[in-house]
Design an enzyme around this catalytic site. Structure first.
Site, short mmCIF file in Angstrom:
data_model
loop_
_atom_site.label_atom_id
_atom_site.label_comp_id
_atom_site.label_asym_id
_atom_site.label_seq_id
_atom_site.Cartn_x
_atom_site.Cartn_y
_atom_site.Cartn_z
N GLU A 117 29.88 135.84 -97.16
CA GLU A 117 30.53 137.10 -96.78
C GLU A 117 29.66 137.93 -95.84
O GLU A 117 30.17 138.55 -94.91
CB GLU A 117 30.90 137.87 -98.06
CG GLU A 117 31.94 137.08 -98.85
CD GLU A 117 32.37 137.77 -100.13
OE1 GLU A 117 31.55 137.88 -101.04
OE2 GLU A 117 33.53 138.20 -100.22
N GLU B 264 33.23 131.77 -106.59
CA GLU B 264 33.86 132.81 -107.43
C GLU B 264 34.98 132.28 -108.31
O GLU B 264 35.07 132.61 -109.49
CB GLU B 264 34.39 133.95 -106.55
CG GLU B 264 33.30 134.86 -106.00
CD GLU B 264 32.71 134.38 -104.69
OE1 GLU B 264 32.92 133.20 -104.31
OE2 GLU B 264 32.01 135.17 -104.03
N1 COA Z 1 22.64 134.98 -109.93
C1 COA Z 1 21.49 135.14 -110.64
N2 COA Z 1 20.45 134.30 -110.53
C2 COA Z 1 20.56 133.26 -109.68
C3 COA Z 1 21.72 133.03 -108.92
C4 COA Z 1 22.79 133.96 -109.05
N3 COA Z 1 23.91 133.86 -108.31
N4 COA Z 1 21.54 131.93 -108.15
C5 COA Z 1 20.30 131.50 -108.41
N5 COA Z 1 19.70 132.30 -109.33
C6 COA Z 1 18.34 132.19 -109.85
C7 COA Z 1 18.22 131.06 -110.86
O1 COA Z 1 18.57 131.51 -112.16
C8 COA Z 1 16.73 130.75 -110.76
O2 COA Z 1 16.00 131.74 -111.46
P1 COA Z 1 14.67 131.32 -112.31
O3 COA Z 1 13.72 130.74 -111.28
O4 COA Z 1 14.21 132.63 -112.88
O5 COA Z 1 15.12 130.32 -113.31
C9 COA Z 1 16.43 130.97 -109.27
O6 COA Z 1 17.48 131.82 -108.78
C10 COA Z 1 16.44 129.66 -108.48
O7 COA Z 1 17.68 129.01 -108.70
P2 COA Z 1 17.82 127.50 -109.30
O8 COA Z 1 19.13 127.40 -109.97
O9 COA Z 1 16.62 127.15 -110.09
O10 COA Z 1 17.81 126.67 -107.94
P3 COA Z 1 18.53 125.26 -107.72
O11 COA Z 1 18.03 124.80 -106.39
O12 COA Z 1 18.32 124.36 -108.88
O13 COA Z 1 20.10 125.58 -107.64
C11 COA Z 1 22.06 126.80 -106.90
C12 COA Z 1 20.58 126.41 -106.63
C13 COA Z 1 22.45 127.78 -105.81
C14 COA Z 1 22.94 125.54 -106.85
C15 COA Z 1 22.17 127.43 -108.31
O14 COA Z 1 21.13 128.40 -108.43
C16 COA Z 1 23.48 128.10 -108.54
O15 COA Z 1 24.48 127.43 -108.74
N6 COA Z 1 23.49 129.44 -108.51
C17 COA Z 1 24.69 130.23 -108.74
C18 COA Z 1 25.46 130.37 -107.44
C19 COA Z 1 26.68 131.21 -107.64
O16 COA Z 1 27.52 130.98 -108.47
N7 COA Z 1 26.76 132.24 -106.77
C20 COA Z 1 27.95 133.04 -106.62
C21 COA Z 1 28.05 134.15 -107.54
S1 COA Z 1 29.55 135.05 -107.19
#
Ligand code: COA
Length: 245
Positions: free
Chosen positions: A115, A135
Site C-alpha cells: 500500500e 489481510e
Molecule cells: N506483525 C508483527 N510482527 C511481525 C510481522 C507482522 N506483520 N511480520 C514479521 N514480524 C516479526 C516476527 O514476529 C519476527 O519477530 P521476532 O524476531 O521477535 O520473532 C520478526 O518480525 C522477523 O520475522 P520472521 O517471521 O522471523 O521472518 P521470516 O523470514 O521467517 O518470515 C514473513 C517473514 C514475512 C513470511 C513472516 O514474518 C510473516 O508471515 N509475517 C506476517 C506478514 C503479515 O501477515 N503481514 C500483513 C499484516 S496485515
C-alpha cells in the site's frame, strides 16, 4: 538527516529519502510509523526544494511486511480508531503529495508494504521482492488504500486475484502485470532509483508537478473534464515559464 523512531528522513540536493526503519521487525507498519510518516509527508509537501522523493526499507529482508500484528491484535475500539484516522489521514496525505514519489522495494512487500508502494508514482523492485496481501487470510481487508489503488494500477481482475487469494507473487510477475515499473538486481536498486530521480529533478519542476497532478486528478474525472484539467495545467506551465523569462 532527520531521525524519527521508525523512519530516517534525508535530503540530498533536490532529492529526499524516506527509509522505513524497523529492520529487525521487517519494517512493519505500526502506530508510531504512521505518526512519523505523517510528519515526514507534511515536511515533503511543504518543501519547495524537494523535487523527487525515494521511499525505501532498511535491512536485508523487507521493504515492509505489513501492519504490526501485535498492535493490530490490541487495536483501539473502532470509534477511537476512526477518530485517530480522521485526525491523521496519512494515506490521503500520501496520495496528495505533489512531487513524484519513487518506491524502491526489496524482499517482503506485504500488506501495508504494497500500500505504501502504491501511494508512490513509480515502483522499482529488486529480483528478490515478493508481493502479497495477507489481510484476507487474517479475516480482514486492507485499510490503507489497496482496494482502491491496486485495481487502479493493475486492473480489477488481477487486483481481486491478489486481494482474495492471498497469493504471493514474485518480482517478475509484479513487473509483467504492471505492479512495478522495473526489476533490477538488488545491488543496483538504489542506483537505478537515484538515476531516475536525478533525471526527473533535472526537468522544469512546474511541468513535472503539473504532469503528476494532471494524471492523479484526471484519473478520477470523466475524459472531457480531464482534458479541461490538462488544458488548465498546461497553460499554467506556460505562464510560469513566460514569467521567468
Ligand atoms: N506483525 C508483527 N510482527 C511481525 C510481522 C507482522 N506483520 N511480520 C514479521 N514480524 C516479526 C516476527 O514476529 C519476527 O519477530 P521476532 O524476531 O521477535 O520473532 C520478526 O518480525 C522477523 O520475522 P520472521 O517471521 O522471523 O521472518 P521470516 O523470514 O521467517 O518470515 C514473513 C517473514 C514475512 C513470511 C513472516 O514474518 C510473516 O508471515 N509475517 C506476517 C506478514 C503479515 O501477515 N503481514 C500483513 C499484516 S496485515
Amino acid at each position: 538527516m532527520y531521525g524519527f523512531k521508525t523512519l530516517i528522513y534525508e535530503k540530498k540536493d533536490a532529492i529526499a529519502y524516506a527509509t522505513l526503519n524497523r529492520p529487525n521487525a521487517l519494517n512493519i507498519y505500526n502506530i508510531q510509523m504512521r505518526d512519523d510518516l505523517y510528519q515526514v509527508l507534511c515536511a515533503i509537501k511543504d518543501d519547495p526544494d524537494i523535487l523527487v522523493v525515494i521511499f525505501k526499507g532498511a535491512g536485508e529482508k523487507a521493504f515492509c511486511a505489513g501492519a504490526d500484528l501485535s498492535e493490530f491484535l490490541t487495536a483501539p475500539p473502532p470509534t477511537e480508531a476512526r477518530r485517530i484516522r480522521w485526525q491523521r489521514d496519512v494515506w490521503g496525505l500520501f496520495l496528495s503529495i505533489p512531487q513524484p514519489l519513487i518506491a524502491v522495494v526489496h524482499g517482503y512487500v506485504l500488506g501495508s508494504g504494497i500500500e505504501i508502494a502504491l501511494c508512490c508514482d513509480i515502483r522499482i523492485a529488486s529480483e528478490d521482492a515478493q508481493f502479497g496481501l495477507p489481510e484476507i487470510g487474517l479475516g480482514i481487508i486492507p485499510a490503507a488504500g489497496a482496494t482502491q489503488t491496486l485495481p487502479r494500477t493493475i486492473g480489477r481482475a488481477r487486483a481481486l486475484d491478489m486481494l482474495l487469494t492471498n497469493r504471493r507473487i514474485d518480482a517478475e510477475e509484479a513487473c509483467r502485470i504492471g505492479l512495478v515499473n522495473k526489476v533490477v538486481q538488488r545491488e543496483k536498486l538504489l542506483e537505478t532509483a537515484e538515476g531516475l530521480a536525478k533525471k526527473i529533478a533535472s526537468y522544469n519542476p512546474v511541468a513535472v508537478r503539473n504532469a503528476k497532478q494532471a494524471v492523479m486528478r484526471g484519473l478520477e474525472l470523466p475524459l472531457a473534464e480531464g482534458l479541461d484539467l490538462e488544458k488548465r495545467l498546461a497553460l499554467e506551465v506556460q505562464l510560469v515559464a513566460n514569467q521567468t523569462k
